[in-house]
Design a protein around this motif. Sequence first.
Motif, PDB file in Angstrom:
ATOM      1  N   SER A   4       0.731  -1.074  -0.197  1.00 17.28           N
ATOM      2  CA  SER A   4       0.072   0.141   0.045  1.00 17.28           C
ATOM      3  C   SER A   4       0.955   1.196  -0.020  1.00 17.28           C
ATOM      4  CB  SER A   4      -0.879  -0.052   1.193  1.00 17.28           C
ATOM      5  OG  SER A   4       0.130   0.272   2.490  1.00 17.28           O
ATOM      6  N   CYS A 202      -2.993   1.865  19.971  1.00 12.13           N
ATOM      7  CA  CYS A 202      -2.575   2.992  19.008  1.00 12.13           C
ATOM      8  C   CYS A 202      -1.491   3.722  19.696  1.00 12.13           C
ATOM      9  CB  CYS A 202      -3.622   3.794  18.798  1.00 12.13           C
ATOM     10  SG  CYS A 202      -3.108   5.369  18.075  1.00 12.13           S
ATOM     11  N   ARG A 212     -10.709  -6.443  14.125  1.00 11.65           N
ATOM     12  CA  ARG A 212     -10.860  -6.273  12.779  1.00 11.65           C
ATOM     13  C   ARG A 212     -10.066  -5.012  12.119  1.00 11.65           C
ATOM     14  NH1 ARG A 212     -13.973  -1.697  13.305  1.00 11.65           N
ATOM     15  NH2 ARG A 212     -14.916  -1.508  14.960  1.00 11.65           N
ATOM     16  N   VAL A 213      -9.523  -4.354  12.874  1.00 13.42           N
ATOM     17  CA  VAL A 213      -8.738  -3.290  12.673  1.00 13.42           C
ATOM     18  C   VAL A 213      -7.354  -3.942  12.367  1.00 13.42           C
ATOM     19  CG1 VAL A 213      -7.298  -1.211  13.188  1.00 13.42           C
ATOM     20  CG2 VAL A 213      -9.971  -1.411  13.447  1.00 13.42           C
ATOM     21  N   LEU A 216      -7.230  -5.741   9.275  1.00 18.28           N
ATOM     22  CA  LEU A 216      -6.817  -4.730   8.121  1.00 18.28           C
ATOM     23  C   LEU A 216      -5.347  -4.328   7.988  1.00 18.28           C
ATOM     24  CD1 LEU A 216     -10.139  -2.692   8.206  1.00 18.28           C
ATOM     25  CD2 LEU A 216      -9.484  -4.547   6.386  1.00 18.28           C
ATOM     26  N   VAL A 217      -4.876  -4.078   9.109  1.00 18.27           N
ATOM     27  CA  VAL A 217      -3.379  -3.839   9.095  1.00 18.27           C
ATOM     28  C   VAL A 217      -2.700  -4.806   8.677  1.00 18.27           C
ATOM     29  CG1 VAL A 217      -1.674  -3.140  10.865  1.00 18.27           C
ATOM     30  CG2 VAL A 217      -3.975  -2.206  11.026  1.00 18.27           C
ATOM     31  N   ARG A 221      -3.429  -2.642   4.751  1.00 18.41           N
ATOM     32  CA  ARG A 221      -4.358  -1.733   4.304  1.00 18.41           C
ATOM     33  C   ARG A 221      -4.281  -0.168   4.874  1.00 18.41           C
ATOM     34  NH1 ARG A 221      -8.841  -4.958   2.609  1.00 18.41           N
ATOM     35  NH2 ARG A 221     -10.263  -3.304   2.591  1.00 18.41           N
ATOM     36  N   VAL A 223      -5.460   2.256   7.269  1.00 24.42           N
ATOM     37  CA  VAL A 223      -6.653   2.410   8.528  1.00 24.42           C
ATOM     38  C   VAL A 223      -6.394   3.395   9.341  1.00 24.42           C
ATOM     39  CG1 VAL A 223      -8.033   0.801   9.936  1.00 24.42           C
ATOM     40  CG2 VAL A 223      -6.368  -0.381   8.059  1.00 24.42           C
ATOM     41  N   ASN A 224      -7.288   4.069   9.585  1.00 17.69           N
ATOM     42  CA  ASN A 224      -7.233   5.093  10.661  1.00 17.69           C
ATOM     43  C   ASN A 224      -7.615   4.641  11.859  1.00 17.69           C
ATOM     44  OD1 ASN A 224      -8.214   6.581   7.937  1.00 17.69           O
ATOM     45  ND2 ASN A 224      -7.164   7.948   8.858  1.00 17.69           N
ATOM     46  N   CYS A 225      -6.931   5.088  13.135  1.00 21.32           N
ATOM     47  CA  CYS A 225      -7.613   4.882  14.300  1.00 21.32           C
ATOM     48  C   CYS A 225      -8.641   5.422  14.660  1.00 21.32           C
ATOM     49  CB  CYS A 225      -6.474   5.424  15.293  1.00 21.32           C
ATOM     50  SG  CYS A 225      -7.038   5.456  17.124  1.00 21.32           S
ATOM     51  N   GLU A 226      -9.527   4.620  15.136  1.00 20.87           N
ATOM     52  CA  GLU A 226     -10.998   5.221  15.226  1.00 20.87           C
ATOM     53  C   GLU A 226     -11.161   6.230  16.266  1.00 20.87           C
ATOM     54  OE1 GLU A 226     -12.922   1.467  16.152  1.00 20.87           O
ATOM     55  OE2 GLU A 226     -13.205   1.065  14.063  1.00 20.87           O
ATOM     56  N   ILE A 231      -3.233   7.550  10.807  1.00 24.52           N
ATOM     57  CA  ILE A 231      -2.994   6.366   9.983  1.00 24.52           C
ATOM     58  C   ILE A 231      -2.418   5.537  10.784  1.00 24.52           C
ATOM     59  CG2 ILE A 231      -2.095   5.591   7.897  1.00 24.52           C
ATOM     60  CD1 ILE A 231      -2.858   8.264   6.609  1.00 24.52           C
TER      61      ILE A 231
END
Length: 240
Positions: A4, A202, A212-213, A216-217, A221, A223-226, A231
């Motif tokens: 990515s 984080c 699930r985060v 993705l990591v 991918r 992904v932003n910290c919620e 990023i």
Amino acid sequence: MLDSGLFRLFQLHLVDAALHELKSHAGALDLGQAENAALKERLSATEEIRALPKKLRQEQTDLELEQKSLQDKRALLNKKVYGGSVVSPKEIMAMETEIASLGVRIDGLDERQFEILEALPDAEAKAKEIERELALLKRTIQEKQALAKSEHESLKESYAATVKKRPPALAKVSPHLVEQYEVLRTRIGTPAMAVITKNSSCGACGILLPERVMELVRQDRVVNCESCRRILFSPMPGAE
Ligand SMILES: [Zn+2]
């Protein structure tokens, strides 16, 4: 393996974070503001104490002059009374009364001069002590400002050196990712990326990242910290 471009974005992020850090450091340099405020406060609070010795010495000079003029006046009257130029007993009596009253005033001035002589050493010692305290504050301010100036110079040099690393780092990242990154930077400021800790949280805001985060990591991918929106970046195993 998917790429990515996050690793390269992370290199750009490191440059930006370093620049941000240098800027904050420069902005937080201690210019002796606290001492400056203390100096102003002390200058105004000690104004009377510092001025007192001069004021007393001035009063003493004034008293000496006044006393001299009264003494001259008394000498003149004495000369008239005892010189034989005035013969009227009434006039002589009036002059003698005036001579006596001049004497009382002269003695009164003596008393005040004596008081001043007694008060001066203490007033001078206190004023000197304050001057020493103020001089110390002034020196601290000067030293802090000189130090801040030299630190600022070195920060400027580091900044100039680091800023050169940005264009090559930027060139390596895909425009699409750069755009995402810059939008985020505008919104939340720098740093806009966060490293994931080994406990899956984080590295910036500390929140525990959901599975699930993390998945993705792992798929590399974006992904932003919620929680803090940064990023997320995980140093790839085997990349070192
Ligand atoms: Zn976060």
